[in-house]
Design a protein around this motif. Structure first.
Motif, PDB file in Angstrom:
ATOM      1  N   UNK A 171       0.842  -1.313  -0.046  1.00  0.00           N
ATOM      2  CA  UNK A 171       0.103   0.109   0.005  1.00  0.00           C
ATOM      3  C   UNK A 171       0.688   1.219   0.163  1.00  0.00           C
ATOM      4  N   UNK A 172       0.665   1.903  -1.065  1.00  0.00           N
ATOM      5  CA  UNK A 172       1.337   3.301  -1.029  1.00  0.00           C
ATOM      6  C   UNK A 172       0.224   4.564  -1.118  1.00  0.00           C
ATOM      7  N   UNK A 173       0.781   5.756  -0.800  1.00  0.00           N
ATOM      8  CA  UNK A 173       0.025   6.999  -1.226  1.00  0.00           C
ATOM      9  C   UNK A 173       0.936   7.899  -1.743  1.00  0.00           C
ATOM     10  N   UNK A 174       0.291   8.890  -2.499  1.00  0.00           N
ATOM     11  CA  UNK A 174       1.240   9.647  -3.209  1.00  0.00           C
ATOM     12  C   UNK A 174       0.692  11.201  -2.766  1.00  0.00           C
ATOM     13  N   UNK A 175       1.764  11.929  -1.982  1.00  0.00           N
ATOM     14  CA  UNK A 175       1.372  13.413  -1.580  1.00  0.00           C
ATOM     15  C   UNK A 175       2.250  14.269  -1.985  1.00  0.00           C
ATOM     16  N   UNK A 176       1.803  15.560  -1.832  1.00  0.00           N
ATOM     17  CA  UNK A 176       2.784  16.691  -2.424  1.00  0.00           C
ATOM     18  C   UNK A 176       4.163  16.511  -1.726  1.00  0.00           C
ATOM     19  N   UNK A 177       5.161  17.237  -2.410  1.00  0.00           N
ATOM     20  CA  UNK A 177       6.604  17.386  -2.100  1.00  0.00           C
ATOM     21  C   UNK A 177       6.832  17.436  -0.584  1.00  0.00           C
ATOM     22  N   UNK A 178       5.992  18.110   0.095  1.00  0.00           N
ATOM     23  CA  UNK A 178       6.029  18.255   1.532  1.00  0.00           C
ATOM     24  C   UNK A 178       5.554  16.923   2.288  1.00  0.00           C
ATOM     25  N   UNK A 179       4.835  15.991   1.739  1.00  0.00           N
ATOM     26  CA  UNK A 179       4.180  15.124   2.411  1.00  0.00           C
ATOM     27  C   UNK A 179       3.219  15.513   3.288  1.00  0.00           C
ATOM     28  N   UNK A 233      -0.123  16.766   1.815  1.00  0.00           N
ATOM     29  CA  UNK A 233      -1.455  16.778   1.060  1.00  0.00           C
ATOM     30  C   UNK A 233      -1.328  15.509   0.173  1.00  0.00           C
ATOM     31  N   UNK A 234      -2.422  14.708   0.321  1.00  0.00           N
ATOM     32  CA  UNK A 234      -2.713  13.784  -0.538  1.00  0.00           C
ATOM     33  C   UNK A 234      -3.030  14.205  -1.990  1.00  0.00           C
ATOM     34  N   UNK A 235      -2.512  13.900  -2.960  1.00  0.00           N
ATOM     35  CA  UNK A 235      -3.002  14.437  -4.125  1.00  0.00           C
ATOM     36  C   UNK A 235      -4.189  13.415  -4.709  1.00  0.00           C
TER      37      UNK A 235
END
Length: 135
Positions: free
Chosen positions: A94-102, A104-106
Motif C-alpha cells: 500500500x502506497x499513497x502519493x502526497x505533495x512534495x512536503x508530504x 497533502x494527498x493528491x
C-alpha cells in the motif's frame, strides 16, 4: 498550455523504476527527485520504516509482499490512483502519493505530471494527510 503539459508528460524523460531490492527510503527519495512528489509506504495502517526493503516489509505486514515482481516503471502520464493500484498489484504494497512536503494527498484522478505541477491545488476536494487512509 494544459494540453501541451499533458502531452509532454507522455514524453518526459522522468521515468521512475522500482526495484524490490531497494530500501523504501531510497525508492521514496528517487520518486521525489523524479516527480517532486512524496511516495509513502504503509505496513498495515501505519507508515513503514524507510530503512527496510520491500522484502523486509513482507515480514512486518499482514499482506504478502511480492519481492520477486519485475521492476515497476512509472511515467508522468499515469494517473495517481493507477500508480497506487499498480504498487498493490505488483508488490502487494500500500502506497499513497502526497505533495512534495508530504502533507497533502493528491487526488487519484489526475496524472503524476499534473500532480508534479501542483494542479491538484485547483481541485476543491484535496485532503490533508490527517485523512491519509481511506481514499
Amino acid at each position: 498550455m494544459k494540453l501541451f503539459d499533458n502531452l509532454l508528460d507522455h514524453f518526459n524523460k522522468a521515468e521512475f523504476t522500482v526495484a524490490p531490492q531497494k530500501k523504501l527510503k531510497t525508492i521514496s527519495a528517487d520518486f521525489k527527485k523524479a516527480f517532486e512528489l512524496t511516495l509513502v509506504f504503509y505496513k498495515g495502517n501505519i507508515i513503514a520504516d524507510g530503512d527496510i526493503t520491500l522484502a523486509s516489509l513482507n515480514i512486518k505486514t499482514t499482506k504478502t509482499v511480492n519481492t520477486k515482481a519485475a521492476d515497476l516503471k512509472i511515467k508522468g502520464s499515469m494517473k495517481v490512483g493507477d500508480v497506487e493500484k499498480l504498487f498493490d498489484k505488483s508488490f502487494g504494497v500500500t502506497v499513497q502519493i502526497k505533495d512534495i512536503a508530504g502533507k497533502i494527498l493528491v487526488p487519484n484522478n489526475i496524472t503524476i505530471g499534473q500532480a508534479s505541477r501542483k494542479e491538484y491545488e485547483r481541485f476543491q476536494h484535496y485532503r490533508s494527510s490527517s485523512y491519509c487512509r481511506g481514499r
